[in-house]
Design a protein around this motif. Structure first.
Motif, short mmCIF file in Angstrom:
data_model
loop_
_atom_site.label_atom_id
_atom_site.label_comp_id
_atom_site.label_asym_id
_atom_site.label_seq_id
_atom_site.Cartn_x
_atom_site.Cartn_y
_atom_site.Cartn_z
N THR A 81 30.27 -4.68 -26.09
CA THR A 81 31.48 -4.52 -24.86
C THR A 81 30.34 -4.21 -23.58
OG1 THR A 81 33.04 -3.81 -26.32
CG2 THR A 81 33.27 -3.58 -23.68
N THR A 82 30.63 -4.79 -22.43
CA THR A 82 29.93 -4.31 -21.28
C THR A 82 31.09 -4.63 -20.04
OG1 THR A 82 28.05 -4.49 -19.87
CG2 THR A 82 29.07 -6.57 -20.42
N ASP A 83 30.54 -3.76 -19.06
CA ASP A 83 31.52 -3.97 -17.95
C ASP A 83 30.55 -3.92 -16.61
OD1 ASP A 83 30.92 -1.18 -17.25
OD2 ASP A 83 32.81 -0.74 -17.77
N PHE A 84 31.08 -3.80 -15.58
CA PHE A 84 29.97 -3.94 -14.21
C PHE A 84 30.35 -2.63 -13.56
CE2 PHE A 84 30.65 -8.32 -15.63
CZ PHE A 84 29.43 -8.49 -15.64
N SER A 85 30.68 -1.65 -14.21
CA SER A 85 30.95 -0.27 -13.69
C SER A 85 29.96 0.54 -12.76
CB SER A 85 31.37 0.72 -14.53
OG SER A 85 30.49 0.87 -15.58
N SER A 86 28.58 -0.27 -12.95
CA SER A 86 27.46 0.37 -12.20
C SER A 86 27.48 -0.14 -10.71
CB SER A 86 26.19 0.14 -12.74
OG SER A 86 25.94 -1.34 -12.74
N GLY A 87 28.42 -1.27 -10.33
CA GLY A 87 28.43 -2.05 -9.25
C GLY A 87 27.22 -3.15 -9.18
N SER A 88 26.72 -3.45 -10.18
CA SER A 88 25.78 -4.36 -10.52
C SER A 88 25.38 -4.91 -11.89
CB SER A 88 24.22 -4.06 -9.94
OG SER A 88 23.75 -2.82 -10.68
N TRP A 93 20.81 -8.30 -18.12
CA TRP A 93 21.79 -9.45 -17.50
C TRP A 93 20.89 -10.07 -16.53
CZ3 TRP A 93 27.37 -11.28 -17.72
CH2 TRP A 93 28.06 -10.48 -18.81
N SER A 94 21.11 -11.06 -16.31
CA SER A 94 20.38 -11.87 -15.09
C SER A 94 21.49 -12.61 -14.31
CB SER A 94 19.12 -12.75 -15.65
OG SER A 94 19.80 -13.83 -16.33
N GLY A 95 21.22 -13.23 -13.01
CA GLY A 95 21.91 -14.10 -12.43
C GLY A 95 22.08 -13.56 -11.11
N SER A 96 23.19 -14.12 -10.17
CA SER A 96 23.30 -13.95 -9.07
C SER A 96 24.87 -13.74 -9.27
CB SER A 96 23.33 -15.15 -7.95
OG SER A 96 23.54 -16.33 -8.72
N GLY A 97 25.40 -13.33 -8.01
CA GLY A 97 26.94 -13.22 -7.84
C GLY A 97 26.85 -11.86 -7.22
N GLN A 98 28.06 -11.21 -7.23
CA GLN A 98 28.35 -9.94 -6.52
C GLN A 98 29.44 -9.23 -7.55
OE1 GLN A 98 29.54 -10.53 -2.76
NE2 GLN A 98 31.68 -10.33 -3.05
N VAL A 99 29.44 -7.84 -7.68
CA VAL A 99 30.50 -7.32 -8.46
C VAL A 99 31.46 -6.63 -7.37
CG1 VAL A 99 30.98 -5.00 -9.87
CG2 VAL A 99 28.72 -6.25 -10.12
N ASN A 100 32.75 -7.10 -7.81
CA ASN A 100 34.04 -6.43 -6.82
C ASN A 100 34.15 -5.26 -7.34
OD1 ASN A 100 33.64 -8.89 -5.05
ND2 ASN A 100 35.09 -10.04 -6.41
N SER A 101 34.78 -4.10 -6.21
CA SER A 101 35.17 -3.05 -6.94
C SER A 101 36.61 -3.11 -7.66
CB SER A 101 35.10 -1.89 -5.87
OG SER A 101 36.04 -2.50 -4.80
N SER A 102 37.33 -4.12 -7.20
CA SER A 102 38.69 -4.25 -7.80
C SER A 102 39.01 -5.85 -7.59
CB SER A 102 39.57 -3.29 -7.42
OG SER A 102 40.10 -3.75 -5.96
#
Length: 181
Positions: A81-88, A93-102
């Motif tokens: 299981t993973t999430d993007f809680s680090s903000g990145s 993981w690799s790639g492009s895109g951005q992490v939205n806070s909500s």
């Protein structure tokens, strides 16, 4: 394991390998002293990035400089299981895109725009009888904008080819949960 090529001929059969979790500072790593151009690493954690450095003994008291860091990720084992809680992107993981806070009531959502992609680390499911991948998706759900040509492909790699498991098209006003086996 790790393999390398000797720069000397004949091979001196004496090496120092330093390794540890990335980013590793030389001198702070675990040390091995193999007599062949390969060695195994033990006690590795799943889904973790490691750096490995190799130096060769060139003669009595003479050692080569260490190689540049060889960096690699260990495989994740099921259940992963993973999430993007680090903000990145999470490690490995690799790639492009951005992490939205909500987005749509969910926090830490990966947002991809036209042509962007994200690739997770390798998940080793070889010993599992079945694997289910569950995720949330939504074209335009976070930005409020979706365009007629927008598509999202969910793919997995079988060791040789990328297999498209699902393709989504059309605007979504909210995130939708889906899965595949």
């Amino acid at each position: 394991g790790v393999e390398w090529q000797s720069n000397t001929s004949p091979n001196n059969n004496s090496y120092t390998v330093q390794w540890g979790q990335s980013p590793l500072t030389l001198g702070n790593g675990n040390r091995l002293f193999p007599t062949t151009t390969d060695t195994g690493l033990s006690n590795l954690s799943n889904n973790t990035q490691y750096d490995v450095y190799v130096a060769e003994a060139c003669g009595s008291g003479d050692t080569s400089a260490y190689t540049d860091a060889l960096t690699g990720c260990t495989k994740a084992t099921v259940k992963y299981t993973t999430d993007f809680s680090s903000g990145s992107f999470p490690d490995c993981w690799s790639g492009s895109g951005q992490v939205n806070s909500s987005c749509d009531g969910r926090s830490n959502v990966l947002s991809l725009s036209n042509g962007e992609m994200a690739t997770s680390n390798e998940v080793n499911a070889s010993n599992s009888q079945s694997v289910t991948v569950t995720y949330y998706w939504g074209l335009g759900a976070c930005s409020g904008q979706s365009f007629s040509g927008d598509t999202l492909k969910i793919q997995w790699y079988n060791g040789k080819d990328w297999i498209t498991e699902k393709t989504y098209a059309g605007a979504q006003s909210s995130l939708t949960k889906d899965s595949f086996d």
